[in-house]
Motif scaffolding. Structure first.
Motif, PDB file in Angstrom:
ATOM      1  N   GLU A 183       0.829  -1.214   0.000  1.00  0.00           N
ATOM      2  CA  GLU A 183       0.000   0.000   0.000  1.00  0.00           C
ATOM      3  C   GLU A 183       0.858   1.257   0.000  1.00  0.00           C
ATOM      4  O   GLU A 183       0.478   2.275  -0.579  1.00  0.00           O
ATOM      5  CB  GLU A 183      -0.916  -0.010   1.215  1.00  0.00           C
ATOM      6  N   TRP A 184       1.999   1.195   0.674  1.00  0.00           N
ATOM      7  CA  TRP A 184       2.887   2.354   0.719  1.00  0.00           C
ATOM      8  C   TRP A 184       4.311   1.927   1.030  1.00  0.00           C
ATOM      9  O   TRP A 184       4.546   0.825   1.530  1.00  0.00           O
ATOM     10  CB  TRP A 184       2.424   3.380   1.765  1.00  0.00           C
ATOM     11  N   LYS A 207       6.922   9.546   2.207  1.00  0.00           N
ATOM     12  CA  LYS A 207       5.981   8.430   2.103  1.00  0.00           C
ATOM     13  C   LYS A 207       5.340   8.434   0.720  1.00  0.00           C
ATOM     14  O   LYS A 207       4.802   9.452   0.265  1.00  0.00           O
ATOM     15  CB  LYS A 207       4.906   8.514   3.188  1.00  0.00           C
ATOM     16  N   THR A 209       2.559   6.315  -1.787  1.00  0.00           N
ATOM     17  CA  THR A 209       1.448   5.366  -1.729  1.00  0.00           C
ATOM     18  C   THR A 209       1.050   4.898  -3.127  1.00  0.00           C
ATOM     19  O   THR A 209       1.152   5.658  -4.106  1.00  0.00           O
ATOM     20  CB  THR A 209       0.217   5.993  -1.054  1.00  0.00           C
TER      21      THR A 209
END
Length: 210
Positions: A183-184, A207, A209
């Motif tokens: 997901e990330w 981050k 995603t």
């Protein structure tokens, strides 16, 4: 010899960079995306995935067969200190390497085919003085896996010295061993060091995603 020196220096700067310094500012996102050069050369160990833009697409060449599992067009540019870092895209790819490359990948996995996550980045030294920097020193996924720059399968020499006004671009990729849905990913750059090996800016956490 130059590559060995860069790896030794990078190990040292990552260790030194663990200390925190609250006086150094965080990265800022630049609205205008940096322009990527079209002169990127395909990697000698991994199939060229630039044509893979839709999930399920496959490309094959003498290096093996690559199938796109996930893709995220990022296009964000971050500036911190003299570094301008642009992250173009992130992909999850299932790779079936050619038999001739099995030994190369066996350093990191004994599987004959596997998934890996990769990011395509451009890093620019906006100053006129040389600096030492690694765009991805560590990576963590939502599946709980953690990697460092030693495990990069592309080895495109993005880490180390950037001369004044120098621009580098290329891929950084890590084999994913844990089953599940990515997901990330959380990227940590290295600190930035000047030519005297003094830290001039903190590492950054980014981050991304899917």
């Amino acid at each position: 010899m130059k590559r060995e020196f860069n790896l030794v220096f990078l190990s040292a700067l990552l260790l030194v960079g663990c200390s925190d310094d609250n006086n150094l500012a965080e990265a800022r996102v630049v609205e205008a995306e940096s322009t990527f050069s079209t002169e990127y050369s395909p990697n000698p160990q991994v199939p060229d995935d630039r044509s893979l833009m839709e999930i399920g697409q496959t490309v094959s060449d003498k290096k093996g067969e690559a199938t796109l599992e996930a893709i995220s067009e990022i296009g964000d540019t971050f500036e911190f200190g003299p570094i301008r870092l642009t992250i173009k895209e992130m992909k999850q790819i299932h790779l079936r390497p050619d038999y001739s490359l099995i030994d190369y990948f066996h350093v990191l996995t004994h599987e004959e085919e596997f998934d890996f996550v990769k990011v395509f980045v451009q890093v620019e030294n906006t100053s006129t003085e040389p600096v030492h920097f690694a765009p991805v020193a560590k990576m963590k996924t939502n599946l709980g896996e953690e990697f460092d720059w030693h495990e990069d399968i592309y080895l495109e020499e993005l880490n180390g010295e950037l001369l004044g006004k120098e621009v580098k671009q290329g891929n950084i990729g890590f084999i994913v061993h844990t089953p599940g849905t990515l997901e990330w990913i959380l990227l940590n750059t290295s600190d930035i060091f000047n030519k005297s090996e003094m830290k001039i800016f903190n590492s950054q956490e980014i981050k991304l995603t899917f």
